[in-house]
Motif scaffolding. Structure first.
Motif, PDB file in Angstrom:
ATOM      1  N   GLN A   1       0.843  -1.191   0.000  1.00  0.00           N
ATOM      2  CA  GLN A   1       0.000   0.000   0.000  1.00  0.00           C
ATOM      3  C   GLN A   1       0.880   1.244   0.000  1.00  0.00           C
ATOM      4  OE1 GLN A   1      -2.565   0.294   3.400  1.00  0.00           O
ATOM      5  NE2 GLN A   1      -3.404   2.273   2.785  1.00  0.00           N
ATOM      6  N   VAL A   2       0.672   2.121  -0.958  1.00  0.00           N
ATOM      7  CA  VAL A   2       1.472   3.335  -1.031  1.00  0.00           C
ATOM      8  C   VAL A   2       0.885   4.376  -0.102  1.00  0.00           C
ATOM      9  CG1 VAL A   2       0.133   4.178  -3.009  1.00  0.00           C
ATOM     10  CG2 VAL A   2       2.433   5.050  -2.597  1.00  0.00           C
ATOM     11  N   GLN A   3       1.734   5.050   0.640  1.00  0.00           N
ATOM     12  CA  GLN A   3       1.240   6.041   1.584  1.00  0.00           C
ATOM     13  C   GLN A   3       2.339   7.007   1.989  1.00  0.00           C
ATOM     14  OE1 GLN A   3      -0.128   4.185   5.219  1.00  0.00           O
ATOM     15  NE2 GLN A   3       1.740   3.017   5.479  1.00  0.00           N
ATOM     16  N   LEU A   4       1.885   8.165   2.494  1.00  0.00           N
ATOM     17  CA  LEU A   4       2.764   9.155   3.111  1.00  0.00           C
ATOM     18  C   LEU A   4       2.355   9.262   4.570  1.00  0.00           C
ATOM     19  CD1 LEU A   4       2.611  12.005   0.438  1.00  0.00           C
ATOM     20  CD2 LEU A   4       4.408  10.290   0.721  1.00  0.00           C
ATOM     21  N   CYS A  22       7.956  13.424   6.824  1.00  0.00           N
ATOM     22  CA  CYS A  22       6.974  12.729   6.004  1.00  0.00           C
ATOM     23  C   CYS A  22       7.695  11.610   5.261  1.00  0.00           C
ATOM     24  CB  CYS A  22       6.326  13.682   5.018  1.00  0.00           C
ATOM     25  SG  CYS A  22       5.283  12.876   3.782  1.00  0.00           S
ATOM     26  N   ALA A  23       7.348  10.377   5.609  1.00  0.00           N
ATOM     27  CA  ALA A  23       8.001   9.216   5.017  1.00  0.00           C
ATOM     28  C   ALA A  23       7.060   8.543   4.027  1.00  0.00           C
ATOM     29  CB  ALA A  23       8.412   8.238   6.108  1.00  0.00           C
ATOM     30  N   ALA A  24       7.593   8.266   2.862  1.00  0.00           N
ATOM     31  CA  ALA A  24       6.810   7.583   1.825  1.00  0.00           C
ATOM     32  C   ALA A  24       7.149   6.102   1.810  1.00  0.00           C
ATOM     33  CB  ALA A  24       7.115   8.194   0.460  1.00  0.00           C
ATOM     34  N   SER A  25       6.141   5.289   1.523  1.00  0.00           N
ATOM     35  CA  SER A  25       6.369   3.853   1.450  1.00  0.00           C
ATOM     36  C   SER A  25       5.395   3.222   0.465  1.00  0.00           C
ATOM     37  CB  SER A  25       6.194   3.209   2.831  1.00  0.00           C
ATOM     38  OG  SER A  25       4.871   3.382   3.300  1.00  0.00           O
ATOM     39  N   GLY A  26       5.744   2.002   0.008  1.00  0.00           N
ATOM     40  CA  GLY A  26       4.847   1.309  -0.905  1.00  0.00           C
ATOM     41  C   GLY A  26       5.441   1.118  -2.288  1.00  0.00           C
ATOM     42  N   ILE A  31      10.292  10.010  -6.310  1.00  0.00           N
ATOM     43  CA  ILE A  31       9.248  11.034  -6.264  1.00  0.00           C
ATOM     44  C   ILE A  31       9.828  12.312  -6.834  1.00  0.00           C
ATOM     45  CG2 ILE A  31       7.753  12.429  -4.807  1.00  0.00           C
ATOM     46  CD1 ILE A  31       7.677  10.111  -2.824  1.00  0.00           C
ATOM     47  N   ASN A  32       9.118  12.938  -7.753  1.00  0.00           N
ATOM     48  CA  ASN A  32       9.609  14.151  -8.385  1.00  0.00           C
ATOM     49  C   ASN A  32       9.621  15.306  -7.385  1.00  0.00           C
ATOM     50  OD1 ASN A  32      10.440  16.118 -10.097  1.00  0.00           O
ATOM     51  ND2 ASN A  32       8.521  16.257 -11.239  1.00  0.00           N
ATOM     52  N   THR A  33       8.466  15.756  -6.990  1.00  0.00           N
ATOM     53  CA  THR A  33       8.372  16.890  -6.076  1.00  0.00           C
ATOM     54  C   THR A  33       7.663  16.477  -4.795  1.00  0.00           C
ATOM     55  OG1 THR A  33       8.288  18.472  -7.906  1.00  0.00           O
ATOM     56  CG2 THR A  33       7.460  19.227  -5.769  1.00  0.00           C
ATOM     57  N   MET A  34       8.209  16.915  -3.677  1.00  0.00           N
ATOM     58  CA  MET A  34       7.564  16.707  -2.382  1.00  0.00           C
ATOM     59  C   MET A  34       7.333  18.066  -1.745  1.00  0.00           C
ATOM     60  SD  MET A  34       9.517  13.325  -0.907  1.00  0.00           S
ATOM     61  CE  MET A  34       8.121  12.833   0.106  1.00  0.00           C
ATOM     62  N   GLY A  35       6.272  18.155  -0.988  1.00  0.00           N
ATOM     63  CA  GLY A  35       5.974  19.447  -0.417  1.00  0.00           C
ATOM     64  C   GLY A  35       5.116  19.383   0.818  1.00  0.00           C
ATOM     65  N   ALA A  97       3.151  14.380  -2.365  1.00  0.00           N
ATOM     66  CA  ALA A  97       4.151  13.875  -3.296  1.00  0.00           C
ATOM     67  C   ALA A  97       3.587  13.959  -4.702  1.00  0.00           C
ATOM     68  CB  ALA A  97       4.510  12.431  -2.968  1.00  0.00           C
ATOM     69  N   GLU A  98       4.379  14.442  -5.639  1.00  0.00           N
ATOM     70  CA  GLU A  98       3.972  14.541  -7.040  1.00  0.00           C
ATOM     71  C   GLU A  98       4.940  13.759  -7.918  1.00  0.00           C
ATOM     72  OE1 GLU A  98       3.455  18.586  -8.313  1.00  0.00           O
ATOM     73  OE2 GLU A  98       2.724  19.200  -6.345  1.00  0.00           O
ATOM     74  N   GLY A  99       4.400  13.054  -8.882  1.00  0.00           N
ATOM     75  CA  GLY A  99       5.242  12.277  -9.780  1.00  0.00           C
ATOM     76  C   GLY A  99       5.867  11.092  -9.080  1.00  0.00           C
ATOM     77  N   VAL A 100       5.021  10.194  -8.596  1.00  0.00           N
ATOM     78  CA  VAL A 100       5.479   9.040  -7.822  1.00  0.00           C
ATOM     79  C   VAL A 100       5.669   7.842  -8.756  1.00  0.00           C
ATOM     80  CG1 VAL A 100       4.968   7.489  -5.899  1.00  0.00           C
ATOM     81  CG2 VAL A 100       4.183   9.880  -5.824  1.00  0.00           C
ATOM     82  N   ARG A 101       6.906   7.399  -8.897  1.00  0.00           N
ATOM     83  CA  ARG A 101       7.223   6.227  -9.711  1.00  0.00           C
ATOM     84  C   ARG A 101       7.334   5.014  -8.788  1.00  0.00           C
ATOM     85  NH1 ARG A 101      12.102   6.108 -11.690  1.00  0.00           N
ATOM     86  NH2 ARG A 101      11.575   4.486 -13.170  1.00  0.00           N
TER      87      ARG A 101
END
Length: 122
Positions: A1-4, A22-26, A31-35, A97-101
């Motif tokens: 599961q993708v999440q922040l 803020c940690a991203a997982s999944g 990630i292009n831009t984070m904010g 998060a924007e542009g999540v690969r």
């Protein structure tokens, strides 16, 4: 599961400091831009600061010189160091998060965290 997942919010007196994470997982490759954005009671959500994958930053005028955004690409984590806090900084702070690969998963245009409350008392 993708999440922040945000953390670090809390109650602080005027002039104090907090550091949000803020940690991203999944299965995330990059990630292009984070904010960071925030929403005060009765107000619309507004941009606080963003940082690109090349670490170009952008800040709202209201936080320039007081807040610093940074990221750790290896940990896929973004931070917001907030100094000289004011009562008007009180809000729920959201990570975006924007542009999540993703690896073997559908890429995402954007992803939001659940928010963390920051309260600055006078």
């Amino acid at each position: 599961q993708v999440q922040l997942v945000e953390s670090g919010g809390g109650l602080v007196h005027t002039g104090g400091s907090l550091r949000l994470s803020c940690a991203a997982s999944g299965s995330i490759l990059s990630i292009n831009t984070m904010g960071w954005y925030r929403q005060a009671p009765g107000k619309e959500r507004e941009l606080v600061a963003t940082i690109t994958s090349s670490e170009a930053t952008n800040y709202a005028d209201s936080v320039k010189g007081r807040f610093t955004i940074s990221r750790d690409n290896a940990k896929i984590t973004v931070y917001l160091q907030m100094n000289s806090l004011k009562p008007e900084d009180t809000a729920v702070y959201y990570c975006k998060a924007e542009g999540v690969r993703r690896l073997l998963r559908t890429n995402l245009l954007e992803l939001w965290g659940q928010g963390t409350l920051v309260t600055v008392s006078s």
